[in-house]
Write a protein that holds these residues in place. Structure first.
Motif, PDB file in Angstrom:
ATOM      1  N   ALA A  35       0.305   6.796 -12.246  1.00  0.00           N
ATOM      2  CA  ALA A  35       1.136   5.715 -13.015  1.00  0.00           C
ATOM      3  C   ALA A  35      -0.003   4.521 -12.966  1.00  0.00           C
ATOM      4  CB  ALA A  35       2.493   5.809 -12.220  1.00  0.00           C
ATOM      5  N   ILE A  36      -0.538   4.378 -11.688  1.00  0.00           N
ATOM      6  CA  ILE A  36      -1.313   3.102 -11.646  1.00  0.00           C
ATOM      7  C   ILE A  36      -2.839   3.562 -11.485  1.00  0.00           C
ATOM      8  CG2 ILE A  36       0.439   1.657 -10.657  1.00  0.00           C
ATOM      9  CD1 ILE A  36      -0.865   2.243  -7.890  1.00  0.00           C
ATOM     10  N   ALA A  37      -3.604   2.746 -11.619  1.00  0.00           N
ATOM     11  CA  ALA A  37      -5.000   3.210 -11.460  1.00  0.00           C
ATOM     12  C   ALA A  37      -5.365   3.194  -9.998  1.00  0.00           C
ATOM     13  CB  ALA A  37      -6.019   1.973 -12.033  1.00  0.00           C
ATOM     14  N   GLU A  38      -6.323   4.252  -9.796  1.00  0.00           N
ATOM     15  CA  GLU A  38      -6.782   4.638  -8.439  1.00  0.00           C
ATOM     16  C   GLU A  38      -7.257   3.379  -7.644  1.00  0.00           C
ATOM     17  OE1 GLU A  38      -6.978   7.337  -5.123  1.00  0.00           O
ATOM     18  OE2 GLU A  38      -6.203   7.479  -7.070  1.00  0.00           O
ATOM     19  N   GLN A  39      -8.092   2.663  -8.360  1.00  0.00           N
ATOM     20  CA  GLN A  39      -8.650   1.390  -7.684  1.00  0.00           C
ATOM     21  C   GLN A  39      -7.711   0.411  -7.214  1.00  0.00           C
ATOM     22  OE1 GLN A  39     -12.040   0.879  -7.308  1.00  0.00           O
ATOM     23  NE2 GLN A  39     -11.385  -0.822  -6.137  1.00  0.00           N
TER      24      GLN A  39
ATOM     25  N   ALA B  61       0.879  -1.247   0.079  1.00  0.00           N
ATOM     26  CA  ALA B  61       0.058   0.219   0.069  1.00  0.00           C
ATOM     27  C   ALA B  61       0.914   1.235  -0.130  1.00  0.00           C
ATOM     28  CB  ALA B  61      -0.968   0.074   1.275  1.00  0.00           C
ATOM     29  N   LYS B  62       1.986   1.112   0.750  1.00  0.00           N
ATOM     30  CA  LYS B  62       2.941   2.266   0.729  1.00  0.00           C
ATOM     31  C   LYS B  62       3.431   2.628  -0.551  1.00  0.00           C
ATOM     32  CE  LYS B  62       4.382   1.926   5.650  1.00  0.00           C
ATOM     33  NZ  LYS B  62       5.418   1.810   6.416  1.00  0.00           N
ATOM     34  N   ARG B  63       3.899   1.550  -1.555  1.00  0.00           N
ATOM     35  CA  ARG B  63       4.443   1.782  -2.744  1.00  0.00           C
ATOM     36  C   ARG B  63       3.484   2.379  -3.619  1.00  0.00           C
ATOM     37  NH1 ARG B  63       6.931  -3.339  -1.510  1.00  0.00           N
ATOM     38  NH2 ARG B  63       5.362  -4.376  -2.925  1.00  0.00           N
ATOM     39  N   TYR B  64       2.299   1.699  -3.751  1.00  0.00           N
ATOM     40  CA  TYR B  64       1.226   2.476  -4.617  1.00  0.00           C
ATOM     41  C   TYR B  64       0.845   3.767  -4.233  1.00  0.00           C
ATOM     42  CZ  TYR B  64       0.345  -2.243  -6.513  1.00  0.00           C
ATOM     43  OH  TYR B  64       0.069  -3.417  -7.389  1.00  0.00           O
ATOM     44  N   GLU B  65       0.951   4.002  -2.953  1.00  0.00           N
ATOM     45  CA  GLU B  65       0.391   5.594  -2.911  1.00  0.00           C
ATOM     46  C   GLU B  65       0.979   6.642  -3.616  1.00  0.00           C
ATOM     47  OE1 GLU B  65      -0.106   8.720   0.788  1.00  0.00           O
ATOM     48  OE2 GLU B  65       0.799   6.769   1.215  1.00  0.00           O
ATOM     49  N   PRO B  66       2.355   6.725  -3.973  1.00  0.00           N
ATOM     50  CA  PRO B  66       2.769   7.909  -4.836  1.00  0.00           C
ATOM     51  C   PRO B  66       2.585   7.539  -6.334  1.00  0.00           C
ATOM     52  CG  PRO B  66       4.927   6.386  -3.835  1.00  0.00           C
ATOM     53  CD  PRO B  66       3.486   6.098  -3.409  1.00  0.00           C
ATOM     54  N   LEU B  67       2.624   6.257  -6.679  1.00  0.00           N
ATOM     55  CA  LEU B  67       2.075   5.946  -7.924  1.00  0.00           C
ATOM     56  C   LEU B  67       0.616   6.294  -8.367  1.00  0.00           C
ATOM     57  CD1 LEU B  67       3.799   2.387  -8.304  1.00  0.00           C
ATOM     58  CD2 LEU B  67       4.677   4.600  -9.202  1.00  0.00           C
ATOM     59  N   ALA B  68      -0.248   6.194  -7.400  1.00  0.00           N
ATOM     60  CA  ALA B  68      -1.636   6.622  -7.558  1.00  0.00           C
ATOM     61  C   ALA B  68      -1.565   8.204  -7.839  1.00  0.00           C
ATOM     62  CB  ALA B  68      -2.380   6.218  -6.628  1.00  0.00           C
ATOM     63  N   LYS B  69      -0.796   8.826  -6.935  1.00  0.00           N
ATOM     64  CA  LYS B  69      -0.793  10.285  -7.132  1.00  0.00           C
ATOM     65  C   LYS B  69      -0.236  10.837  -8.484  1.00  0.00           C
ATOM     66  CE  LYS B  69      -0.324  11.341  -2.065  1.00  0.00           C
ATOM     67  NZ  LYS B  69       0.513  11.989  -1.192  1.00  0.00           N
TER      68      LYS B  69
END
Length: 391
Positions: A135-139, A124-132
């Protein structure tokens, strides 16, 4: 010239005079009727306690049944029957093999849950900056965050399971719930016990102090409360004494602690509970005893020695008092109870009156008497007359 009397006439006159003199001397010796001497006491108003004697039974101060909280075979009994045990002392040992294994399993499950939670939180920590940065889907980020939270909940769940397993393991050692004397063991090593069984393994009772449950008639208690409310009596002491079944007195006094607020429908009695010290274990639960205590005090009662009170044909009580001009007067009184060697008179007498206690044998109302205090030496009745003459 003086006349001469015949010798026979002169002799007759002398004999008559001698006879009259002798009769006079005899009457003087006998004397008239004497006034009887009676002993009396002067009554005075005094505070007299109303003592009650009520039956009761001893009850343990604390009673606890030793029961298993887990299922298993008893391996050891760790106490001596009839001995004193302290709170928390081990009493029985149940086979703990399965419960130790359950603890080990719960510890492993908790470690696995913690590892999963760590991986989910890192993801979850790695996905947080990517979502901002989109780079990845918000879902995807939302799913990773939810997975991390589920993993943390699994850790808490497995931690609770581990606590339960450890508690069950601790319950394999059955301890004394309270301190006191333990009775006989109702289970032997090798017996299978369970948390749902009906019978306890043993019973522990605390006997110092000890309770005594006293039974009093509801009618008597109501009359006493009414008397207290009217001011005819005053509250007594809460101290209680005990008489044992063999007639001996228990050495240590107790105290009344409370009275039940309901009446037993079967017996019509109210239970009073008293507390007694029992350092030597003389009192055992279930003993029948007699409780003696002062529930109230009658402030203006008068005490009359029991020999002074007589009964009429109808059963009513009366006494003789020294009235006006030292004459005996018959007086009816009301007395319903005794206090030691005295009758407690509630009506019929006034303070300061002299009640005759001695010399009542042939006494009649209106007869003259010679009163003396009952404590002084007396000559009562015919014996007194002889004593006065020195016979």
């Amino acid at each position: 010239m003086p006349s001469k009397r015949p010798p026979r006439l002169t002799g007759a006159l002398c004999a008559m005079l001698l006879t009259l003199g002798a009769c006079a001397n005899g009457d003087a010796d006998k004397g008239g009727p004497q006034t009887p001497e009676v002993g009396y006491v002067t009554v005075a108003a005094a505070a007299v306690p109303i003592t009650s004697e009520l039956g009761g039974r001893t009850v343990a101060f604390e009673t606890s049944e030793v029961r298993p909280q887990v299922t298993g075979l008893i391996r050891k009994r760790l106490f001596t029957e009839g001995s004193f045990v302290r709170a928390g002392q081990p009493l029985f040992q149940i086979d703990a093999s399965l419960y130790r294994a359950a603890v080990a399993e719960a510890e492993a499950n908790l470690a696995s849950a913690r590892a999963n939670a760590m991986g989910a939180e890192e993801k979850a920590k790695r996905y947080e900056p990517l979502a901002k940065m989109q780079a990845i889907a918000e879902q995807d980020y939302t799913d990773a965050l939810a997975a991390a939270r589920v993993a943390r909940a699994a850790v808490a769940q497995n931690a609770a399971a581990l606590d339960t397993a450890r508690i069950n393991l601790r319950y394999t050692t059955i301890t004394a719930p309270i301190g006191g004397r333990i009775g006989r063991s109702l289970a032997t090593p090798g017996a299978l016990v369970s948390a749902t069984q009906a019978d306890p393994l043993a019973i522990v009772q605390r006997l110092d102090p000890i309770y005594v449950d006293i039974q009093q008639s509801a009618a008597e208690l109501t009359a006493l409360r009414r008397s207290l409310a009217n001011g005819r009596t005053q509250p007594g002491s809460t101290a209680v004494r005990l008489r044992l079944e063999d007639g001996s007195d228990y050495a240590l006094p107790g105290t009344v602690e409370f009275s039940e607020v309901t009446v037993n429908e079967a017996t019509g009695t109210v239970t009073l509970r008293a507390r007694f010290p029992n350092p030597n274990g003389v009192l055992l639960p279930g003993m029948f005893v007699t409780a003696l205590f002062e529930q109230a005090v009658e402030p203006d009662a008068m005490l009359v020695p029991q020999p002074a009170v007589q009964r009429d044909f109808d059963g009513s009580a009366f006494v003789y008092v020294v009235g006006k001009d030292n004459k005996a007067q018959r007086r009816k009184i009301v007395t319903e109870r005794t206090a030691g060697a005295n009758w407690v008179v509630s009506s019929g007498l006034k303070p300061g009156e002299r009640v005759i206690t001695q010399g009542l044998g042939n006494l009649r109302s209106g007869a003259a008497v010679r009163p003396v205090p009952a404590a002084s030496a007396q000559k009562v009745g015919a014996a007194g007359g002889k004593a006065a003459k020195g016979e």
